[in-house]
Design a protein around this motif. Sequence first.
Motif, PDB file in Angstrom:
ATOM      1  N   GLY A   1      97.758  25.437  85.045  1.00  0.00           N
ATOM      2  CA  GLY A   1      96.869  24.284  84.976  1.00  0.00           C
ATOM      3  C   GLY A   1      95.558  24.504  84.274  1.00  0.00           C
ATOM      4  N   ARG A   2      95.377  25.642  83.648  1.00  0.00           N
ATOM      5  CA  ARG A   2      94.117  25.890  82.934  1.00  0.00           C
ATOM      6  C   ARG A   2      93.906  24.856  81.832  1.00  0.00           C
ATOM      7  N   CYS A   3      94.983  24.454  81.195  1.00  0.00           N
ATOM      8  CA  CYS A   3      94.896  23.478  80.111  1.00  0.00           C
ATOM      9  C   CYS A   3      94.293  22.165  80.600  1.00  0.00           C
ATOM     10  N   VAL A   4      94.649  21.763  81.810  1.00  0.00           N
ATOM     11  CA  VAL A   4      94.121  20.530  82.385  1.00  0.00           C
ATOM     12  C   VAL A   4      92.608  20.641  82.547  1.00  0.00           C
ATOM     13  N   GLY A   5      92.137  21.815  82.909  1.00  0.00           N
ATOM     14  CA  GLY A   5      90.703  22.033  83.042  1.00  0.00           C
ATOM     15  C   GLY A   5      89.956  21.910  81.732  1.00  0.00           C
ATOM     16  N   PHE A   6      90.601  22.307  80.640  1.00  0.00           N
ATOM     17  CA  PHE A   6      89.954  22.239  79.326  1.00  0.00           C
ATOM     18  C   PHE A   6      90.078  20.867  78.673  1.00  0.00           C
TER      19      PHE A   6
ATOM     20  N   LEU B   1      89.682  18.338  69.735  1.00  0.00           N
ATOM     21  CA  LEU B   1      90.268  19.512  69.101  1.00  0.00           C
ATOM     22  C   LEU B   1      89.704  20.821  69.655  1.00  0.00           C
ATOM     23  N   ALA B   2      88.418  20.917  69.846  1.00  0.00           N
ATOM     24  CA  ALA B   2      87.826  22.155  70.370  1.00  0.00           C
ATOM     25  C   ALA B   2      88.320  22.432  71.788  1.00  0.00           C
ATOM     26  N   SER B   3      88.417  21.417  72.613  1.00  0.00           N
ATOM     27  CA  SER B   3      88.897  21.585  73.988  1.00  0.00           C
ATOM     28  C   SER B   3      90.369  22.005  74.016  1.00  0.00           C
ATOM     29  N   VAL B   4      91.167  21.424  73.134  1.00  0.00           N
ATOM     30  CA  VAL B   4      92.588  21.774  73.081  1.00  0.00           C
ATOM     31  C   VAL B   4      92.755  23.198  72.558  1.00  0.00           C
ATOM     32  N   ARG B   5      91.939  23.595  71.604  1.00  0.00           N
ATOM     33  CA  ARG B   5      91.986  24.991  71.134  1.00  0.00           C
ATOM     34  C   ARG B   5      91.662  25.954  72.277  1.00  0.00           C
TER      35      ARG B   5
END
Length: 64
Positions: free
Chosen positions: A14-19, A44-48
Amino acid sequence: MIVRVDSNFCTGHGRCVGFAPELFELGDEGFLDIEDQVVPDELLASVRDAVQNCPERAISLIDE
């Protein structure tokens, strides 16, 4: 850019959800379950960051 998730590798950290909660959401079973999505420029920066912090390397960015 397109974000792609390989559901065979996602273990539900779930780290991706946090970003990038605008794009990533864990399904009922606790894993990412999304289709390829176009990443808006403002995310884009958050997804990277999400890609770089996925411990299973289940997320990738693809240049359209």
